[in-house]
Design a protein around this motif. Structure first.
Motif, PDB file in Angstrom:
ATOM      1  N   GLY A 190       0.809  -1.211   0.000  1.00 16.27           N
ATOM      2  CA  GLY A 190       0.000   0.000   0.000  1.00 16.27           C
ATOM      3  C   GLY A 190       0.844   1.264   0.000  1.00 16.27           C
ATOM      4  N   ARG A 191       0.210   2.409   0.352  1.00 16.66           N
ATOM      5  CA  ARG A 191       0.916   3.684   0.399  1.00 16.66           C
ATOM      6  C   ARG A 191       1.878   3.719   1.586  1.00 16.66           C
ATOM      7  NH1 ARG A 191      -1.351   7.709  -2.725  1.00 16.66           N
ATOM      8  NH2 ARG A 191      -3.306   7.143  -3.770  1.00 16.66           N
ATOM      9  N   TRP A 192       2.787   4.699   1.552  1.00 16.55           N
ATOM     10  CA  TRP A 192       3.786   4.773   2.605  1.00 16.55           C
ATOM     11  C   TRP A 192       3.159   5.036   3.975  1.00 16.55           C
ATOM     12  CZ3 TRP A 192       8.415   2.965   2.768  1.00 16.55           C
ATOM     13  CH2 TRP A 192       9.150   2.791   1.584  1.00 16.55           C
ATOM     14  N   GLN A 193       2.099   5.830   4.011  1.00 16.80           N
ATOM     15  CA  GLN A 193       1.447   6.068   5.298  1.00 16.80           C
ATOM     16  C   GLN A 193       0.923   4.759   5.886  1.00 16.80           C
ATOM     17  OE1 GLN A 193       0.925   7.615   2.488  1.00 16.80           O
ATOM     18  NE2 GLN A 193       0.907   9.855   2.741  1.00 16.80           N
ATOM     19  N   ARG A 194       0.309   3.953   5.026  1.00 20.77           N
ATOM     20  CA  ARG A 194      -0.210   2.664   5.498  1.00 20.77           C
ATOM     21  C   ARG A 194       0.934   1.747   5.914  1.00 20.77           C
ATOM     22  NH1 ARG A 194      -3.670  -1.599   1.740  1.00 20.77           N
ATOM     23  NH2 ARG A 194      -4.143  -3.111   3.394  1.00 20.77           N
ATOM     24  N   LYS A 195       2.009   1.737   5.139  1.00 22.96           N
ATOM     25  CA  LYS A 195       3.151   0.892   5.473  1.00 22.96           C
ATOM     26  C   LYS A 195       3.747   1.276   6.829  1.00 22.96           C
ATOM     27  CE  LYS A 195       4.704  -0.322   0.794  1.00 22.96           C
ATOM     28  NZ  LYS A 195       5.832  -0.247  -0.173  1.00 22.96           N
ATOM     29  N   LEU A 196       3.865   2.586   7.080  1.00 25.61           N
ATOM     30  CA  LEU A 196       4.440   3.028   8.352  1.00 25.61           C
ATOM     31  C   LEU A 196       3.546   2.642   9.523  1.00 25.61           C
ATOM     32  CD1 LEU A 196       5.829   6.558   7.360  1.00 25.61           C
ATOM     33  CD2 LEU A 196       7.125   4.461   7.823  1.00 25.61           C
ATOM     34  N   ILE A 197       2.230   2.730   9.322  1.00 26.73           N
ATOM     35  CA  ILE A 197       1.309   2.331  10.393  1.00 26.73           C
ATOM     36  C   ILE A 197       1.441   0.838  10.677  1.00 26.73           C
ATOM     37  CG2 ILE A 197      -1.124   2.079  11.011  1.00 26.73           C
ATOM     38  CD1 ILE A 197      -1.671   4.663   9.452  1.00 26.73           C
ATOM     39  N   VAL A 198       1.480   0.023   9.614  1.00 24.31           N
ATOM     40  CA  VAL A 198       1.629  -1.420   9.785  1.00 24.31           C
ATOM     41  C   VAL A 198       2.963  -1.739  10.461  1.00 24.31           C
ATOM     42  CG1 VAL A 198       1.908  -3.600   8.553  1.00 24.31           C
ATOM     43  CG2 VAL A 198       0.126  -1.989   7.857  1.00 24.31           C
ATOM     44  N   PHE A 199       4.025  -1.041  10.036  1.00 21.73           N
ATOM     45  CA  PHE A 199       5.337  -1.267  10.643  1.00 21.73           C
ATOM     46  C   PHE A 199       5.302  -0.964  12.138  1.00 21.73           C
ATOM     47  CE2 PHE A 199       9.332   0.576  12.117  1.00 21.73           C
ATOM     48  CZ  PHE A 199      10.220  -0.458  11.872  1.00 21.73           C
ATOM     49  N   GLY A 200       4.729   0.167  12.512  1.00 29.11           N
ATOM     50  CA  GLY A 200       4.687   0.536  13.920  1.00 29.11           C
ATOM     51  C   GLY A 200       3.877  -0.428  14.758  1.00 29.11           C
ATOM     52  N   VAL A 201       2.686  -0.792  14.263  1.00 27.69           N
ATOM     53  CA  VAL A 201       1.823  -1.700  15.021  1.00 27.69           C
ATOM     54  C   VAL A 201       2.486  -3.068  15.178  1.00 27.69           C
ATOM     55  CG1 VAL A 201      -0.372  -2.931  14.986  1.00 27.69           C
ATOM     56  CG2 VAL A 201      -0.287  -0.504  14.366  1.00 27.69           C
ATOM     57  N   ALA A 202       3.057  -3.601  14.085  1.00 21.38           N
ATOM     58  CA  ALA A 202       3.692  -4.917  14.140  1.00 21.38           C
ATOM     59  C   ALA A 202       4.903  -4.906  15.059  1.00 21.38           C
ATOM     60  CB  ALA A 202       4.084  -5.366  12.738  1.00 21.38           C
ATOM     61  N   ALA A 203       5.716  -3.854  14.984  1.00 21.35           N
ATOM     62  CA  ALA A 203       6.911  -3.781  15.825  1.00 21.35           C
ATOM     63  C   ALA A 203       6.544  -3.687  17.301  1.00 21.35           C
ATOM     64  CB  ALA A 203       7.768  -2.592  15.400  1.00 21.35           C
ATOM     65  N   VAL A 204       5.566  -2.834  17.618  1.00 19.44           N
ATOM     66  CA  VAL A 204       5.160  -2.684  19.021  1.00 19.44           C
ATOM     67  C   VAL A 204       4.539  -3.979  19.548  1.00 19.44           C
ATOM     68  CG1 VAL A 204       3.566  -1.480  20.558  1.00 19.44           C
ATOM     69  CG2 VAL A 204       4.878  -0.189  18.868  1.00 19.44           C
ATOM     70  N   ALA A 205       3.677  -4.613  18.742  1.00 16.29           N
ATOM     71  CA  ALA A 205       3.044  -5.851  19.172  1.00 16.29           C
ATOM     72  C   ALA A 205       4.083  -6.953  19.392  1.00 16.29           C
ATOM     73  CB  ALA A 205       2.011  -6.291  18.143  1.00 16.29           C
ATOM     74  N   THR A 206       5.020  -7.087  18.463  1.00 19.56           N
ATOM     75  CA  THR A 206       6.061  -8.106  18.613  1.00 19.56           C
ATOM     76  C   THR A 206       6.919  -7.843  19.842  1.00 19.56           C
ATOM     77  OG1 THR A 206       6.129  -8.382  16.207  1.00 19.56           O
ATOM     78  CG2 THR A 206       8.000  -9.224  17.468  1.00 19.56           C
ATOM     79  N   GLY A 207       7.297  -6.585  20.038  1.00 17.53           N
ATOM     80  CA  GLY A 207       8.098  -6.256  21.217  1.00 17.53           C
ATOM     81  C   GLY A 207       7.366  -6.556  22.514  1.00 17.53           C
ATOM     82  N   ALA A 208       6.058  -6.244  22.553  1.00 16.14           N
ATOM     83  CA  ALA A 208       5.280  -6.510  23.769  1.00 16.14           C
ATOM     84  C   ALA A 208       5.193  -8.001  24.057  1.00 16.14           C
ATOM     85  CB  ALA A 208       3.883  -5.907  23.626  1.00 16.14           C
ATOM     86  N   VAL A 209       4.954  -8.797  23.007  1.00 19.04           N
ATOM     87  CA  VAL A 209       4.862 -10.253  23.197  1.00 19.04           C
ATOM     88  C   VAL A 209       6.198 -10.824  23.661  1.00 19.04           C
ATOM     89  CG1 VAL A 209       4.516 -12.446  22.013  1.00 19.04           C
ATOM     90  CG2 VAL A 209       2.976 -10.538  21.560  1.00 19.04           C
ATOM     91  N   LEU A 210       7.292 -10.413  23.032  1.00 19.51           N
ATOM     92  CA  LEU A 210       8.605 -10.928  23.423  1.00 19.51           C
ATOM     93  C   LEU A 210       8.967 -10.506  24.847  1.00 19.51           C
ATOM     94  CD1 LEU A 210      10.643 -10.372  20.132  1.00 19.51           C
ATOM     95  CD2 LEU A 210       9.770 -12.518  21.052  1.00 19.51           C
ATOM     96  N   ALA A 211       8.635  -9.262  25.213  1.00 21.95           N
ATOM     97  CA  ALA A 211       8.898  -8.811  26.581  1.00 21.95           C
ATOM     98  C   ALA A 211       8.103  -9.629  27.594  1.00 21.95           C
ATOM     99  CB  ALA A 211       8.567  -7.327  26.704  1.00 21.95           C
ATOM    100  N   PHE A 212       6.843  -9.914  27.266  1.00 17.36           N
ATOM    101  CA  PHE A 212       6.013 -10.740  28.166  1.00 17.36           C
ATOM    102  C   PHE A 212       6.600 -12.147  28.310  1.00 17.36           C
ATOM    103  CE2 PHE A 212       2.628 -13.918  28.533  1.00 17.36           C
ATOM    104  CZ  PHE A 212       2.069 -13.553  29.749  1.00 17.36           C
ATOM    105  N   LEU A 213       7.010 -12.746  27.183  1.00 16.28           N
ATOM    106  CA  LEU A 213       7.592 -14.091  27.236  1.00 16.28           C
ATOM    107  C   LEU A 213       8.887 -14.107  28.026  1.00 16.28           C
ATOM    108  CD1 LEU A 213       7.047 -15.278  23.537  1.00 16.28           C
ATOM    109  CD2 LEU A 213       5.627 -15.771  25.530  1.00 16.28           C
ATOM    110  N   SER A 214       9.652 -13.026  27.943  1.00 23.16           N
ATOM    111  CA  SER A 214      10.912 -12.958  28.685  1.00 23.16           C
ATOM    112  C   SER A 214      10.679 -12.784  30.185  1.00 23.16           C
ATOM    113  CB  SER A 214      11.764 -11.802  28.152  1.00 23.16           C
ATOM    114  OG  SER A 214      12.954 -11.668  28.877  1.00 23.16           O
ATOM    115  N   VAL A 215       9.774 -11.892  30.545  1.00 24.61           N
ATOM    116  CA  VAL A 215       9.517 -11.628  31.965  1.00 24.61           C
ATOM    117  C   VAL A 215       8.934 -12.855  32.654  1.00 24.61           C
ATOM    118  CG1 VAL A 215       8.117 -10.267  33.563  1.00 24.61           C
ATOM    119  CG2 VAL A 215       9.293  -9.148  31.660  1.00 24.61           C
ATOM    120  N   THR A 216       8.007 -13.517  32.003  1.00 21.08           N
ATOM    121  CA  THR A 216       7.362 -14.694  32.601  1.00 21.08           C
ATOM    122  C   THR A 216       8.181 -15.978  32.424  1.00 21.08           C
ATOM    123  OG1 THR A 216       6.117 -15.105  30.554  1.00 21.08           O
ATOM    124  CG2 THR A 216       5.084 -13.706  32.239  1.00 21.08           C
TER     125      THR A 216
END
Length: 505
Positions: A190-216
């Motif tokens: 898609g357009r760059w605006q859409r790509k940046l939104i997808v990038f941000g959401v995916a990166a934040v979600a992945t980081g949150a999941v990995l942080a949860f798996l590490s802490v627990t």
């Protein structure tokens, strides 16, 4: 159809007779089965030579000896090895070991290769396409023995060390989050605006999941849980329906959601009671019942066009039931890793099983998985590259055909054009590759089996050649030759099923 199959089988029999005769003659003249005894200093050397000569009929000329061997084949007897071991027993163990390894690796390589190749073709000249092309050529050029050694070092030794305290460092979380964001950004497009939104959401979600798996420290005692299972089951229902029939087919969507809800309702009964005391046959029975019940739901809700709905619900049922089985396996992970035989090193590097492990069905399943993990990955990395490139090239060629443009001109959706028209025809050349690869892989992944200590078909063949032992070599050749002929016949039949323009006759 029947006459075609009969003609091919008759022709194949003559081909196998000629091939086995030529192979037997070559093996007979390639080495001397008595060479080790001739160099022996044993006082009864003459008696040992005479006994082996009689055992293997070495006093008969090779062309005549072939027919003695062939007579044994007709009786289902592959003879004995030079150590006077029944080749039937050696072959049975080798086939079981190789099929266990190769079947898993081949199925996963085909599924992953086709999926990634198709997505790469649909995202042609995107960042994802360039990345997949680079990785495919990289994996294809890597020598498998080097890949196997690296997997032993980093996929077993280092990973086992990490599992003793499975915490993920913050820099690793950041890097993996960025990589996940880039992957999803290139997939969605898609357009760059859409790509940046997808990038941000995916990166934040992945980081949150990995942080949860590490802490627990989730990897020390993994589990899915009812909440995550419910989300995954509903997601599977939507995802499979979107791919199989499209979300506009409400009957398929509602039937899939009913299957998912039934899976959620049965989660606790299955985990706490029904899956206890499991055996292999009971496990297979549950799998069959899952497919029957899921198919029945699709049948009753899918009228008048029941076929696509039944297919969709059966896939959803299989995957949701598989998640419950996976969670049950996970519940025994800690007990397996801390057992006296494993001693906190669960990722195996050698062999097909842990000697003297014991345990129930689930513990034995985890043990099989941990031994399959590294050799399966090694085979997948090499096979994945070719399947990816073939499926990408085939789909791109099909997408430029006239009937695809006609389908789009008729107003069909992109999903329908790709799934029902393009993908089916793109499978025709890939079928040939898969047929040859499966026949070759069942012959044994010799290097992989050697590095990881699997005694399979490849090792049986190599050991037989090294010892100038004709009967194991011929047993290997008969099995692999028969399978090569069989899979080529199956490929011809699949051509006719995929392309109505091809007539088998």
């Amino acid at each position: 159809m029947a006459s075609f199959i009969l003609r091919r089988l008759i022709a194949s029999i003559f081909v196998l007779f000629a091939a086995t005769f030529l192979m037997y003659i070559l093996v007979s003249f390639a080495g001397d089965p008595l060479d080790d005894l001739r160099q022996s200093s044993a006082p009864n050397k003459a008696e040992l030579i005479q006994a082996r000569t009689k055992l293997l009929n070495l006093d008969v000329p090779p062309p005549l000896r072939y027919f003695l061997w062939l007579g044994g084949i007709f009786r289902g007897n592959f003879g004995v090895s030079i150590q006077n071991q029944p080749v039937n027993a050696l072959l049975a163990n080798a086939i079981t070991s190789t099929l266990t390894l190769v079947t898993t690796a081949t199925v996963l390589a085909i599924l992953l290769g086709l999926t990634v190749g198709i997505v790469s073709a649909l995202r042609q000249y995107s960042g994802f396409d360039y990345s997949v092309t680079l990785m495919a050529f990289l994996f294809f050029s890597l020598p498998i023995f080097w890949v196997a050694v690296l997997l032993k070092q980093y996929g077993a030794i280092q990973l086992n060390n990490w599992l003793n305290e499975p915490t993920i460092a913050i820099p690793v979380i950041i890097v993996m989050s960025l990589i996940a964001g880039l992957i999803w950004m290139s997939l969605i497009g898609g357009r760059w605006q859409r790509k940046l939104i997808v990038f941000g959401v995916a990166a934040v979600a992945t980081g949150a999941v990995l942080a949860f798996l590490s802490v627990t420290q989730w990897f020390a005692d993994p589990s899915i849980g009812i909440a995550v299972y419910a989300v995954l089951a509903i997601g599977i229902a939507f995802g499979i329906t979107a791919i199989s029939t499209g979300l506009r087919n409400r009957k398929a969507l509602y039937a899939s959601l009913i299957v998912a809800v039934i899976g959620i309702a049965l989660y606790y009964p299955m985990m706490n009671s029904l899956l206890n005391g499991m055996t292999l046959w009971l496990f297979l029975l549950f799998a069959v019942l899952t497919l029957i019940v899921s198919g029945a739901i699709g049948w009753f809700m899918g009228a008048p066009d029941r076929g696509p709905v039944v297919r969709t619900t059966m896939i959803v049922g299989f995957l949701t039931a598989g998640l419950i089985a996976l969670d049950k396996y996970m519940s025994y992970w800690q007990a397996y890793a801390n057992s006296s035989r494993v001693r906190g090193r669960p990722i195996a590097t050698v062999g097909a099983s842990t000697p003297g492990l014991g345990g129930n069905f689930w513990v034995q399943g985890i043990d099989l998985f941990t031994h399959l993990l590294l050799p399966t990955i090694a085979i997948i990395l090499i096979s994945f590259a070719s399947y990816t490139r073939y499926s990408r090239a085939s789909l791109l060629e099909v997408m430029n055909q006239d009937y695809i443009r006609t389908a789009r001109a008729k107003g069909l959706t992109q999903r329908t054009v790709i799934v029902r028209h393009a993908f089916r025809n793109a499978l025709i050349p890939i079928t040939t590759v898969i047929a040859f690869d499966v026949g070759a892989l069942i012959g044994g992944a010799v290097i992989t089996e050697t590095v990881f200590g699997w005694v399979g078909m490849g090792r049986l063949f190599v050991n037989g050649l090294a010892a100038s032992d004709p009967n194991p070599v011929m047993a290997f050749f008969v099995v692999t030759g028969t399978l090569a002929v069989l899979f080529n016949l199956i490929a011809d039949l699949v051509y006719a099923g995929l392309d109505p323009r091809i007539k088998v006759g």
